[in-house]
Design a protein around this motif. Structure first.
Motif, PDB file in Angstrom:
ATOM      1  N   PRO A  72      -6.927  40.793  39.912  1.00 21.82           N
ATOM      2  CA  PRO A  72      -6.370  40.215  39.859  1.00 21.82           C
ATOM      3  C   PRO A  72      -6.536  38.831  41.002  1.00 21.82           C
ATOM      4  O   PRO A  72      -7.130  39.088  41.884  1.00 21.82           O
ATOM      5  CB  PRO A  72      -4.865  40.727  40.763  1.00 21.82           C
ATOM      6  N   SER A  73      -6.028  37.389  40.032  1.00 20.68           N
ATOM      7  CA  SER A  73      -6.908  36.054  41.104  1.00 20.68           C
ATOM      8  C   SER A  73      -5.499  36.160  42.069  1.00 20.68           C
ATOM      9  O   SER A  73      -4.896  34.733  41.587  1.00 20.68           O
ATOM     10  CB  SER A  73      -6.770  35.154  39.943  1.00 20.68           C
ATOM     11  N   VAL A  74      -5.177  36.827  42.802  1.00 25.62           N
ATOM     12  CA  VAL A  74      -3.713  36.853  43.713  1.00 25.62           C
ATOM     13  C   VAL A  74      -4.479  36.802  44.551  1.00 25.62           C
ATOM     14  O   VAL A  74      -5.547  36.885  45.603  1.00 25.62           O
ATOM     15  CB  VAL A  74      -2.741  38.175  43.041  1.00 25.62           C
ATOM     16  N   VAL A  75      -3.365  35.696  45.530  1.00 22.33           N
ATOM     17  CA  VAL A  75      -3.962  34.932  47.314  1.00 22.33           C
ATOM     18  C   VAL A  75      -2.588  35.178  47.921  1.00 22.33           C
ATOM     19  O   VAL A  75      -2.111  34.358  47.611  1.00 22.33           O
ATOM     20  CB  VAL A  75      -4.430  34.296  47.696  1.00 22.33           C
ATOM     21  N   GLU A  76      -2.633  36.072  48.474  1.00 25.16           N
ATOM     22  CA  GLU A  76      -1.921  36.026  49.677  1.00 25.16           C
ATOM     23  C   GLU A  76      -1.900  35.644  51.370  1.00 25.16           C
ATOM     24  O   GLU A  76      -2.874  36.100  51.547  1.00 25.16           O
ATOM     25  CB  GLU A  76      -1.673  38.154  49.706  1.00 25.16           C
ATOM     26  N   TYR A  77      -1.166  34.882  52.010  1.00 26.94           N
ATOM     27  CA  TYR A  77      -1.047  34.178  52.626  1.00 26.94           C
ATOM     28  C   TYR A  77       0.493  33.773  53.907  1.00 26.94           C
ATOM     29  O   TYR A  77       1.390  34.484  52.760  1.00 26.94           O
ATOM     30  CB  TYR A  77      -1.415  32.455  52.437  1.00 26.94           C
ATOM     31  N   GLY A  78      -0.459  33.580  54.289  1.00 25.91           N
ATOM     32  CA  GLY A  78       1.031  33.439  55.559  1.00 25.91           C
ATOM     33  C   GLY A  78       0.378  32.821  57.113  1.00 25.91           C
ATOM     34  O   GLY A  78      -0.497  32.636  57.294  1.00 25.91           O
ATOM     35  N   THR A  79       1.242  32.763  58.400  1.00 24.89           N
ATOM     36  CA  THR A  79       1.131  32.261  59.083  1.00 24.89           C
ATOM     37  C   THR A  79       0.767  32.995  60.415  1.00 24.89           C
ATOM     38  O   THR A  79       0.449  32.816  61.766  1.00 24.89           O
ATOM     39  CB  THR A  79       1.689  31.118  59.940  1.00 24.89           C
ATOM     40  N   PHE A  80       0.284  34.476  60.147  1.00 21.69           N
ATOM     41  CA  PHE A  80       0.581  35.602  61.586  1.00 21.69           C
ATOM     42  C   PHE A  80      -0.273  36.761  60.424  1.00 21.69           C
ATOM     43  O   PHE A  80      -0.108  36.559  59.322  1.00 21.69           O
ATOM     44  CB  PHE A  80       1.834  35.874  61.377  1.00 21.69           C
ATOM     45  N   PRO A  81      -0.690  37.629  60.801  1.00 21.65           N
ATOM     46  CA  PRO A  81      -1.914  38.094  60.906  1.00 21.65           C
ATOM     47  C   PRO A  81      -1.536  39.440  60.430  1.00 21.65           C
ATOM     48  O   PRO A  81      -0.572  39.561  60.990  1.00 21.65           O
ATOM     49  CB  PRO A  81      -2.646  38.272  62.018  1.00 21.65           C
ATOM     50  N   GLY A  82      -2.295  38.866  59.359  1.00 23.14           N
ATOM     51  CA  GLY A  82      -1.545  40.900  58.383  1.00 23.14           C
ATOM     52  C   GLY A  82       0.119  40.385  57.884  1.00 23.14           C
ATOM     53  O   GLY A  82       0.414  41.624  56.854  1.00 23.14           O
ATOM     54  N   ARG A  83       0.656  39.255  57.620  1.00 20.73           N
ATOM     55  CA  ARG A  83       2.050  39.577  57.423  1.00 20.73           C
ATOM     56  C   ARG A  83       2.195  38.134  56.457  1.00 20.73           C
ATOM     57  O   ARG A  83       1.684  36.971  56.812  1.00 20.73           O
ATOM     58  CB  ARG A  83       3.036  39.145  58.225  1.00 20.73           C
ATOM     59  N   TYR A  84       2.481  37.955  55.435  1.00 19.01           N
ATOM     60  CA  TYR A  84       1.639  37.032  54.455  1.00 19.01           C
ATOM     61  C   TYR A  84       3.400  37.575  53.325  1.00 19.01           C
ATOM     62  O   TYR A  84       3.465  37.484  52.815  1.00 19.01           O
ATOM     63  CB  TYR A  84       1.287  37.961  53.230  1.00 19.01           C
TER      64      TYR A  84
END
Length: 437
Positions: A72-84
């Motif tokens: 899948p062309s999916v990006v998970e992201y967030g401002t803390f490591p491992g927490r999206y």
């Protein structure tokens, strides 16, 4: 007291002699061999060749390749490591080139993102976690600049030096991989630059080595356009070969030396429209990048940029462009402010920086006598750093690769044209040229 003064004076004198001798005896480096990349087994869904680029206000495009077409062309992201806390889904493409078939090439735009913030992200729900830092919203902002990179030992040295620079965006004026029709070399280039290009946005334009055109068999720029998608749509361009973007008070235009540029071309008309949109109160700095230099006192590639220069230089001059970066010539050169081949305090500074580490070696021969517009020139591998401090002042430095150490060899403070009076003097000319049919 007199003895101490004499001693100090003598020490300074000897230091000056030492610096002069060292500079005079400097021997430019030879080319280094092309890097070899041993094959490594990875899961087909594993994200490879990850790089990021700016994609409009507060948005970033994440690009990567997988061998698994079902990924899948999916990006998970967030401002803390491992927490999206966020997720975005994008698009994918692939291309065929003679007997080569690319992997699945993913492009996913994430955002809106906060300025000057570190984000952690994962591509396709597989593989390692990456992190990126978004550019600041206001000055100061720093750009790393290096063109004609390739995949040699000198490329590796240049990338290591750029990594030491606390930059926000990398600007690359063409000639990326030097794949030269060998499509697997695009893959190895993507792996080579991933550590840097996955962490800071890389904004690139095409060079002659991206063309890869084979008459009757293969169209040009197939790999470049598929792999390195830039914000053309976001900037109103119909071609990935030219576009614009803004960063922290800087408007940057990436032109295509290998796209049509005459006065009836789409690129010319797009450039006029883009320049008309520039608000120098919001973006007091105006920069342009292209591959083939317009001002070049090296014997290599003489006059190759004359046609584009004749068509477009009046536009850049009327718009009071501050700096023009180019590559192509495998050496470094910086000009005075110049226009119409003469020093002009209202023209842009031209900088040729096609010395990133390419396999073809350096262009060592310069034309003499040196033109009156040329200030500094040297045939050495290296990179540049442009720190724009505020709306009026920027510090430019060029760092020679000397025995694998980045040596600052040229530096200058540059004042923006925004408060110089040039804009007011040329306002009528600007409108006349840009509004002409």
């Amino acid at each position: 007291m007199e003895l101490k003064l004499v001693s100090t004076t003598l020490t300074v004198f000897l230091l000056i002699i030492s610096v002069t001798v060292t500079t005079a005896d400097y021997v430019r480096p030879q080319p280094r061999e092309t890097l070899q990349f041993p094959w490594k087994s990875k899961p087909h869904s594993y994200p490879q060749q990850v790089h990021i680029s700016l994609a409009g206000e507060k948005h970033m495009r994440v690009s990567w390749i997988t061998d698994d077409n079902s990924s899948p062309s999916v990006v998970e992201y967030g401002t803390f490591p491992g927490r999206y806390s966020s997720m975005a889904e994008g698009e994918s493409t692939s291309y065929n080139y003679l007997f080569y078939t690319s992997g699945k090439i993913h492009h996913t735009v994430i955002g809106p993102l906060e300025h000057d913030t570190v984000y952690f992200y994962k591509c396709g729900q597989q593989g390692p976690e990456f992190q990126l830092k978004t550019p600041p919203a206001q000055f100061p902002v720093t750009f790393a600049v290096a063109g004609d990179l390739g995949q040699t030992g000198w490329t590796k040295s240049t990338l290591e030096h750029i990594d030491l620079c606390k930059y926000d965006v990398h600007l690359l004026p063409g000639d990326l991989s030097y794949a030269d029709y060998m499509q697997h070399r695009w893959d190895t280039f993507g792996e080579l630059v991933q550590p840097l290009a996955s962490a800071r946005p890389w904004m690139v334009t095409q060079g002659n080595h991206e063309k890869e055109y084979i008459p009757l068999l293969q169209g040009g720029f197939a790999s470049y356009n598929a792999r390195w998608k830039m914000p053309s749509e976001e900037s109103g361009s119909t071609s990935n070969l030219y576009y614009s973007f803004e960063v922290a008070g800087v408007h940057i235009i990436m032109l295509g030396s290998y796209a049509d540029y005459d006065k009836h071309s789409d690129q010319y008309n797009w450039l006029k429209a883009d320049l008309l949109k520039v608000d120098r109160k919001k973006t007091p700095w105006l920069l342009v990048l292209l591959h083939v230099p317009w001002y070049n006192s090296n014997e290599a590639h003489q006059n190759e940029g004359d046609g584009m220069m004749q068509a477009m230089e009046p536009l850049l001059y009327a718009a009071s462009v501050d700096l023009v970066f180019s590559g192509h010539v495998h050496a470094y050169e910086r000009s005075n402010r110049v226009n119409n081949r003469r020093p002009d305090s209202c023209g842009p500074v031209h900088i040729t920086i096609g010395d990133g580490g390419n396999k073809e070696g350096l262009a060592r021969k310069y034309k003499n006598p040196k033109p009156d517009w040329s200030v500094f020139r040297e045939a050495s591998f290296g990179h540049g750093e442009l720190k724009i401090v505020n709306a009026t002042h920027a510090f430019w430095s060029w760092h020679r690769n000397d025995d694998d150490e980045p040596v600052r060899s040229d530096q200058v403070w540059i004042t923006s044209l925004v408060n110089s009076g040039c804009l007011a003097e040329k306002s009528h000319e600007f409108r006349k040229i840009l509004m002409a049919p």
